[in-house]
Design an enzyme around this catalytic site. Sequence first.
Site, mmCIF file in Angstrom:
data_model
loop_
_atom_site.group_PDB
_atom_site.id
_atom_site.type_symbol
_atom_site.label_atom_id
_atom_site.label_comp_id
_atom_site.label_asym_id
_atom_site.label_seq_id
_atom_site.Cartn_x
_atom_site.Cartn_y
_atom_site.Cartn_z
ATOM 1 N N CYS A 103 0.836 -1.209 0.000
ATOM 2 C CA CYS A 103 0.000 0.000 0.000
ATOM 3 C C CYS A 103 0.872 1.261 0.000
ATOM 4 O O CYS A 103 1.592 1.524 0.960
ATOM 5 C CB CYS A 103 -0.899 -0.054 1.229
ATOM 6 S SG CYS A 103 -1.701 1.484 1.672
ATOM 7 N N CYS A 139 0.208 3.724 2.781
ATOM 8 C CA CYS A 139 0.692 3.135 4.042
ATOM 9 C C CYS A 139 2.189 3.386 4.201
ATOM 10 O O CYS A 139 2.662 3.690 5.303
ATOM 11 C CB CYS A 139 0.436 1.630 4.073
ATOM 12 S SG CYS A 139 -1.298 1.150 4.008
#
Length: 108
Positions: free
Chosen positions: A30, A33
């Site tokens: 991600c 992230c």
Amino acid sequence: MLIHVTSADFQEKVLNADKPVLVDFWASWCGPCRMLGPVLEKIGESSKGFDVAKINVDEEQALAAQYQIMSIPTVLLFQGGKVVAQSVGAVPEQTLRDLVRTHTGITE
């Protein structure tokens, strides 16, 4: 302090913690992230009255489902074993610090 949490120690490190815990639900693939990771590390290193925890949703799918994590990164603030606030997406450091201060009174 920055801690890594699994389903095996979630109860002990988050739900039964004696101070608030800011929990980051994330995954290695991600992009947002990965952008938020260093921000949380910085907060975790400087935090005095709360802990910062990371939970990999790929490895801990049951926890992600239990807390209805639909988008990552999702950061949940736990206090007294309950979710008291949440933030979704990559946000600035100050936004997370404000979230903690607003819901716990902790100013660092």
